[in-house]
Design an enzyme around this catalytic site. Structure first.
Site, PDB file in Angstrom:
ATOM      1  N   GLU A 139      19.760  42.487  14.757  1.00  0.00           N
ATOM      2  CA  GLU A 139      18.703  41.545  15.168  1.00  0.00           C
ATOM      3  C   GLU A 139      19.416  40.221  15.394  1.00  0.00           C
ATOM      4  O   GLU A 139      19.774  39.546  14.426  1.00  0.00           O
ATOM      5  CB  GLU A 139      17.653  41.378  14.064  1.00  0.00           C
ATOM      6  CG  GLU A 139      16.978  42.640  13.625  1.00  0.00           C
ATOM      7  CD  GLU A 139      15.935  43.123  14.615  1.00  0.00           C
ATOM      8  OE1 GLU A 139      15.591  42.379  15.546  1.00  0.00           O
ATOM      9  OE2 GLU A 139      15.483  44.263  14.440  1.00  0.00           O
TER      10      GLU A 139
ATOM     11  N   LYS B 207      23.684  41.159   1.221  1.00  0.00           N
ATOM     12  CA  LYS B 207      24.552  39.982   1.282  1.00  0.00           C
ATOM     13  C   LYS B 207      23.774  38.841   1.934  1.00  0.00           C
ATOM     14  O   LYS B 207      23.587  38.798   3.146  1.00  0.00           O
ATOM     15  CB  LYS B 207      25.830  40.255   2.101  1.00  0.00           C
ATOM     16  CG  LYS B 207      26.902  39.291   1.687  1.00  0.00           C
ATOM     17  CD  LYS B 207      27.753  38.632   2.731  1.00  0.00           C
ATOM     18  CE  LYS B 207      27.306  37.801   3.820  1.00  0.00           C
ATOM     19  NZ  LYS B 207      27.044  36.383   3.487  1.00  0.00           N
TER      20      LYS B 207
ATOM     21  N   GLU C  86      21.970  29.371  22.821  1.00  0.00           N
ATOM     22  CA  GLU C  86      21.055  29.191  21.695  1.00  0.00           C
ATOM     23  C   GLU C  86      21.522  27.979  20.883  1.00  0.00           C
ATOM     24  O   GLU C  86      22.648  27.971  20.369  1.00  0.00           O
ATOM     25  CB  GLU C  86      21.072  30.440  20.805  1.00  0.00           C
ATOM     26  CG  GLU C  86      20.083  30.350  19.668  1.00  0.00           C
ATOM     27  CD  GLU C  86      20.140  31.550  18.725  1.00  0.00           C
ATOM     28  OE1 GLU C  86      21.244  31.957  18.325  1.00  0.00           O
ATOM     29  OE2 GLU C  86      19.061  32.082  18.384  1.00  0.00           O
TER      30      GLU C  86
HETATM   31  P1  NAD Z   1      25.591  34.326  11.364  1.00  0.00           P
HETATM   32  O1  NAD Z   1      25.789  35.428  12.330  1.00  0.00           O
HETATM   33  O2  NAD Z   1      26.574  33.240  11.310  1.00  0.00           O
HETATM   34  O3  NAD Z   1      25.499  34.917   9.875  1.00  0.00           O
HETATM   35  C1  NAD Z   1      24.591  35.930   9.533  1.00  0.00           C
HETATM   36  C2  NAD Z   1      25.108  36.679   8.311  1.00  0.00           C
HETATM   37  O4  NAD Z   1      26.310  37.356   8.694  1.00  0.00           O
HETATM   38  C3  NAD Z   1      25.483  35.765   7.147  1.00  0.00           C
HETATM   39  O5  NAD Z   1      25.131  36.388   5.930  1.00  0.00           O
HETATM   40  C4  NAD Z   1      26.993  35.657   7.277  1.00  0.00           C
HETATM   41  O6  NAD Z   1      27.656  35.371   6.075  1.00  0.00           O
HETATM   42  C5  NAD Z   1      27.346  37.053   7.770  1.00  0.00           C
HETATM   43  N1  NAD Z   1      28.644  37.153   8.460  1.00  0.00           N
HETATM   44  C6  NAD Z   1      29.270  36.199   9.184  1.00  0.00           C
HETATM   45  N2  NAD Z   1      30.456  36.672   9.636  1.00  0.00           N
HETATM   46  C7  NAD Z   1      30.571  37.942   9.192  1.00  0.00           C
HETATM   47  C8  NAD Z   1      31.569  38.948   9.318  1.00  0.00           C
HETATM   48  N3  NAD Z   1      32.702  38.741   9.994  1.00  0.00           N
HETATM   49  N4  NAD Z   1      31.358  40.155   8.738  1.00  0.00           N
HETATM   50  C9  NAD Z   1      30.215  40.396   8.054  1.00  0.00           C
HETATM   51  N5  NAD Z   1      29.249  39.468   7.870  1.00  0.00           N
HETATM   52  C10 NAD Z   1      29.418  38.259   8.452  1.00  0.00           C
HETATM   53  O7  NAD Z   1      24.118  33.773  11.651  1.00  0.00           O
HETATM   54  P2  NAD Z   1      23.367  32.599  10.924  1.00  0.00           P
HETATM   55  O8  NAD Z   1      23.941  31.299  11.358  1.00  0.00           O
HETATM   56  O9  NAD Z   1      23.278  32.886   9.476  1.00  0.00           O
HETATM   57  O10 NAD Z   1      21.890  32.779  11.518  1.00  0.00           O
HETATM   58  C11 NAD Z   1      21.513  32.263  12.755  1.00  0.00           C
HETATM   59  C12 NAD Z   1      21.454  33.364  13.790  1.00  0.00           C
HETATM   60  O11 NAD Z   1      20.581  34.410  13.338  1.00  0.00           O
HETATM   61  C13 NAD Z   1      20.854  32.883  15.088  1.00  0.00           C
HETATM   62  O12 NAD Z   1      21.616  33.375  16.152  1.00  0.00           O
HETATM   63  C14 NAD Z   1      19.457  33.507  15.093  1.00  0.00           C
HETATM   64  O13 NAD Z   1      18.904  33.690  16.372  1.00  0.00           O
HETATM   65  C15 NAD Z   1      19.704  34.788  14.395  1.00  0.00           C
HETATM   66  N6  NAD Z   1      18.461  35.357  13.867  1.00  0.00           N
HETATM   67  C16 NAD Z   1      17.946  36.452  14.482  1.00  0.00           C
HETATM   68  C17 NAD Z   1      16.735  36.996  14.044  1.00  0.00           C
HETATM   69  C18 NAD Z   1      16.145  38.226  14.689  1.00  0.00           C
HETATM   70  O14 NAD Z   1      15.261  38.830  14.103  1.00  0.00           O
HETATM   71  N7  NAD Z   1      16.606  38.620  15.868  1.00  0.00           N
HETATM   72  C19 NAD Z   1      16.077  36.409  12.952  1.00  0.00           C
HETATM   73  C20 NAD Z   1      16.643  35.295  12.340  1.00  0.00           C
HETATM   74  C21 NAD Z   1      17.851  34.775  12.804  1.00  0.00           C
END
Ligand code: NAD
Length: 499
Positions: free
Chosen positions: A269, A193, A401
């Site tokens: 992650e 996804k 963040e």
């Molecule tokens: P997000 O958590 O908003 O979304 C991530 C994914 O989760 C998306 O595909 C989203 O559609 C999905 N999602 C959202 N709500 C959900 C739910 N209730 N159930 C299932 N899936 C759901 O994050 P984002 O804005 O896409 O990305 C930014 C974040 O990602 C930042 O916090 C960043 O630090 C983190 N990040 C971490 C790493 C790592 O390796 N630790 C790498 C890249 C990004």
């Protein structure tokens, strides 16, 4: 087209590509509309133009994909294929990605605004990951346990079943590869996804996976929102593992969904607020200042391991901050299709407003705004490099963040103080420091609460080295054989032997 594509070359390629985008979900080896017929718009943040209306999957599509994935798993033409066989298919996929590398890079640049040069290095990282995991799978042995003569006890590694990979938008293709590489190599059926903010490269990858020869139903892609299709996958009784990269808040929700459903494995992650510590004894202040600027402004600051908290020893702080500002000056955002742009556009309006809100808050909290703080004119969503000095631990901009091009500079006097400040965070994804004193290097490395520590560099990485965090940055490890092992189950087999 010239050997090294220019802005005009990329613009021409982009025009041709956007006329012919894949916008449907990939389920059971076919590109199909969402069951509901719904779509969502994906927008180029550098121009404000809608690139495409993409299938918006929901629970019905998740159910269908899960049924297909389970059937593929039981059929066994991937799960029980000899590892050398899986390796060959995945190597073919890597080769196809190589020959479509410009298209894959362009899709991420158009979809989420990152500069084309960064997108190209993401594609290299993604290909490297697929190759590494493919090459690893036929070198992973089971065990014969040292039991008595009357038994033979084997420890076998088996695939988990269905892995749902839920990924973010900041490195769309690379984060995808970090999940699907090891999960597929280990023999699982994978449902991906992608983020609703960057679904296009994942859909393109699906066509390459089919061409590479992945059997029907082993790899599927469901574009859509987190609260619909993402949640449905996370609550499914049939999904065996969630491989997640994203925010800490959503990571916590996924753990709850696993508890409410079938106790599926959840590898997280998540976010970071990484400290980058400059000791006065570091080798070359100019060089370190340049690296410190890159550590926060690369990818517009939309990096989980961004060095967003810069801790500088007070005896060199003023001189260092001046050098940092000079380095940052050359990192202004520009057209993401221009190969000379260091920064691109912010992914969407929500994120853009969020970053500007943090900047306003920093000013209100009394931090000293030394650079930037404003958005640039035009339809695109651009924010220049922003630097606050005099930040303290109690300020929101020093703790949360921001996920944008905003750096918080703190001062410290002693090593002990620097370590305490660095560790004073809910996150523990990355930490780095700069020093020439080997005793200090060993002391500080051991005491930083972080999944990875960068000494005299920022963001070192390789496919052979695990990537992941501690504390609220998550519990999983991407890359290396450690990630491959996460996607398999141990089975202990006892065989009684006749005397
Ligand atoms: P997000 O958590 O908003 O979304 C991530 C994914 O989760 C998306 O595909 C989203 O559609 C999905 N999602 C959202 N709500 C959900 C739910 N209730 N159930 C299932 N899936 C759901 O994050 P984002 O804005 O896409 O990305 C930014 C974040 O990602 C930042 O916090 C960043 O630090 C983190 N990040 C971490 C790493 C790592 O390796 N630790 C790498 C890249 C990004």
């Amino acid at each position: 087209m010239s050997l090294t594509p220019t802005l005009a070359d990329w613009q021409a390629k982009a025009a041709a590509l956007t006329a012919n985008l894949e916008i449907r979900a990939f389920i059971d080896d076919e590109f199909v509309a969402a069951a509901s017929g719904e779509t969502f718009a994906t927008v180029n943040p550098a121009t404000g133009d809608t690139l495409a209306d993409v299938a918006s999957c929901d629970a019905a599509d998740a159910d269908k994909a899960v049924t297909v994935a389970r059937a593929a798993f039981e059929r066994g033409d991937w799960a029980r294929l000899a590892p050398t066989g899986r390796k060959l298919v995945m190597l073919r996929l890597a080769t196809l990605m190589e020959s479509h590398r410009d298209t894959l890079a362009l899709l991420d640049t158009l979809d989420m605004g990152k500069p084309i040069n960064s997108a190209q290095s993401d594609v290299s990282g993604a290909i490297g990951c697929i190759r590494h995991q493919a090459e690893s799978i036929d070198k992973l042995y089971g065990e014969v346990a040292p039991t008595g003569d009357d038994t033979l006890a084997l420890v076998l590694r088996e695939p988990l079943g269905i892995v749902a990979a839920i990924v973010p938008w900041n490195f769309p293709l690379m984060m995808t590869a970090w999940k699907i590489g090891p999960a597929l190599a280990a023999g699982n059926s994978v449902i991906l996804k992608p983020s609703e903010k960057s679904p296009l490269s994942a859909l393109y990858l699906a066509s390459l996976a089919r061409e590479a020869g992945l059997p029907r139903g082993v790899f599927q892609v469901l574009p859509g929102f987190g609260h619909t299709v993402g949640k449905a996958l996370a609550l499914s009784m049939e999904v065996n593992c969630l491989a997640f990269t994203g925010s800490t808040g959503v990571g916590k929700q996924l753990l709850q969904y696993a508890g409410q459903s079938n106790l599926k494995r959840v590898y997280l992650e998540c976010g970071g607020k990484s400290p980058n510590i400059v000791f006065a004894d570091c080798k070359d202040l100019d060089r370190v200042a340049r690296h410190a600027a890159e550590a926060i402004f690369y990818n517009q600051g939309e990096v989980c391991i961004a060095g967003s908290r810069l801790l500088v020893e007070n005896s060199v702080r003023d001189a260092f901050v001046d050098k940092l500002l000079a380095a940052a000056e050359s990192m202004q955002p520009g057209d993401p299709l221009d190969p000379s742009s260091f920064m691109g556009a912010i992914v969407d309006r929500t994120q853009y407003e969020r970053v500007l809100d943090y900047i306003r808050q920093g000013v209100e909290e009394g931090a000293r705004l030394r650079m930037g703080g404003t958005s640039l004119d035009g339809p695109g969503l651009f924010i220049g490099p922003t630097v606050f000095d005099g930040v303290t631990d109690d300020m929101v901009i020093g703790r949360e963040e921001i996920f944008g091009p905003v750096l918080s500079v703190f001062g410290f006097d002693t090593e002990e103080e620097a370590i305490a400040m660095a560790n004073n965070s809910d996150y523990g994804l990355a930490a780095g420091f700069w020093s020439q004193d080997i005793d200090r290097i060993m002391r500080v490395t051991r005491r930083l609460h972080s999944g990875q520590v960068f000494v005299n560099n920022w963001a070192g990485g390789d496919q052979t080295v695990p990537f992941g965090g501690v504390k609220q940055s998550g519990n999983g490890r991407d890359k290396s054989h450690h990630s491959l092992e996460e996607y398999s189950e141990l089975k202990s087999v006892w065989m009684s032997l006749s005397p």
